[in-house]
Design an enzyme around this catalytic site. Sequence first.
Site, PDB file in Angstrom:
ATOM      1  N   LEU A 332      59.013   2.468  54.903  1.00 12.36           N
ATOM      2  CA  LEU A 332      58.558   3.298  53.790  1.00 12.36           C
ATOM      3  C   LEU A 332      59.441   4.524  53.586  1.00 12.36           C
ATOM      4  O   LEU A 332      60.034   5.041  54.540  1.00 12.36           O
ATOM      5  CB  LEU A 332      57.110   3.738  54.020  1.00 12.36           C
ATOM      6  CG  LEU A 332      56.094   2.627  54.269  1.00 12.36           C
ATOM      7  CD1 LEU A 332      54.692   3.203  54.355  1.00 12.36           C
ATOM      8  CD2 LEU A 332      56.178   1.545  53.195  1.00 12.36           C
ATOM      9  N   CYS A 333      59.492   4.977  52.375  1.00 17.80           N
ATOM     10  CA  CYS A 333      60.321   6.140  52.028  1.00 17.80           C
ATOM     11  C   CYS A 333      59.557   7.435  52.283  1.00 17.80           C
ATOM     12  O   CYS A 333      59.296   8.227  51.365  1.00 17.80           O
ATOM     13  CB  CYS A 333      60.762   6.046  50.571  1.00 17.80           C
ATOM     14  SG  CYS A 333      61.786   4.610  50.231  1.00 17.80           S
ATOM     15  N   THR A 334      59.180   7.643  53.514  1.00 20.51           N
ATOM     16  CA  THR A 334      58.503   8.855  53.945  1.00 20.51           C
ATOM     17  C   THR A 334      58.718   9.031  55.439  1.00 20.51           C
ATOM     18  O   THR A 334      58.696   8.044  56.199  1.00 20.51           O
ATOM     19  CB  THR A 334      56.991   8.835  53.641  1.00 20.51           C
ATOM     20  OG1 THR A 334      56.351   9.933  54.306  1.00 20.51           O
ATOM     21  CG2 THR A 334      56.346   7.543  54.114  1.00 20.51           C
TER      22      THR A 334
END
Length: 401
Positions: A332-334
């Site tokens: 995920l982009c977090t």
Amino acid sequence: MSTLSTPVKNAITSLTQSQHEPFYLYDLDALSGHLKLLTEQSVVKLWYAVKANPLSSVIQTLDKAGFNFDVASSGELQQVLAQGIDAKRVLNTGPAKSKHQIETFLTQGVNTFVAESLNQVAWLQDAAQRHNTALRILLRVQLRWPDNEKNPLGGDSLTPFGLGAQEWGALTVSDYPNLDFVGLHIFQWGNMLEAEKLASLWQQMVDPLMTLAQQLKIDLRVLDLGGGLGIPYADGQPHIDWPTILRSLEHIKAQTNIDELWMELGRYAVGECGYYVNPVVEQKQNYGSNQLILAGGINHILRPAVTSQAFPATLLRESTSATIPYTLHGPLCTALDHLGEHSLPCDINEYDWVVFGQCGAYGFTESMPYFLCHTLPSEYIYQSGQVRCIRPPLTPENYLR
């Protein structure tokens, strides 16, 4: 921690040869053996907290073992009833019991509720009166604890679970003729591993609870201690001592002279039977740290981001290479997508799989599955030497509209 047996390891290895997406596997044979140990006693009535894992096969296994069921939503209720379980074996917990939810539960035949507020008591009375029935009620009590005891459900912090003894003191039980106030419920700690400490907390609560029951003129027949029994997630952590727990409960039962002690077990009942199996995308070095990027992350297994405590992880294949520390990250982009720090063999590569243990509880259904539109993981059971797919992987084109 749970041990990956050779048959289960072989089953997982076979599954990895035919797919490339993460998946869950639950060892129902191990679960049945564990539940047998828990139910071979007459000290405490055991309920299963369905929030831990609502999979049909898991619920069926708990049912066969003799557990009753603690449900906190209409969806959990439907899932339990769909397994052929009588609604009279359901206990409705959870802080947000709306009038609509209460009506749904009564219509389905549930007659035992944990009341979290004065409003809920009034709503339960109104619903029971309309249905011309009597309901069994436990009042959930929230006590404040000394020495800054902290845990996920409160300790000495203010939470939405129940009311304090002073607030419950405003209740006049005779105003609610359709409600049989059978007991009190208290649960303010999570994943405890020390039986003696848990016994000490229980002992501290006995006097204020008994005093409240006397003040309200409740014929106290049931004391519900919730759950809180933990399982180890890190190396060196002990398993909680179940015989010591039973001795403590037996002492409380004799001390209070009540008819029944109840507990709602979730993590302790099912946590050690589950595995999350996750393919490695790549290994890289960054600012002097070793990083592993995995195909699945908190979209499938959120708990590490919520509690800052990782599930234990191991490399599926055998390796004789030296182990080194890695930080594990999902897709995920977090930066929240962090699955902990683990020591794994240095020859790990993009063809490998990492197996996370202790995932029978608070796994997929606690996750954030739709972020970044990844495939939802499949779920398998292992039982009597056979592997069966309970839920196939679900791709974004099948769930996005």
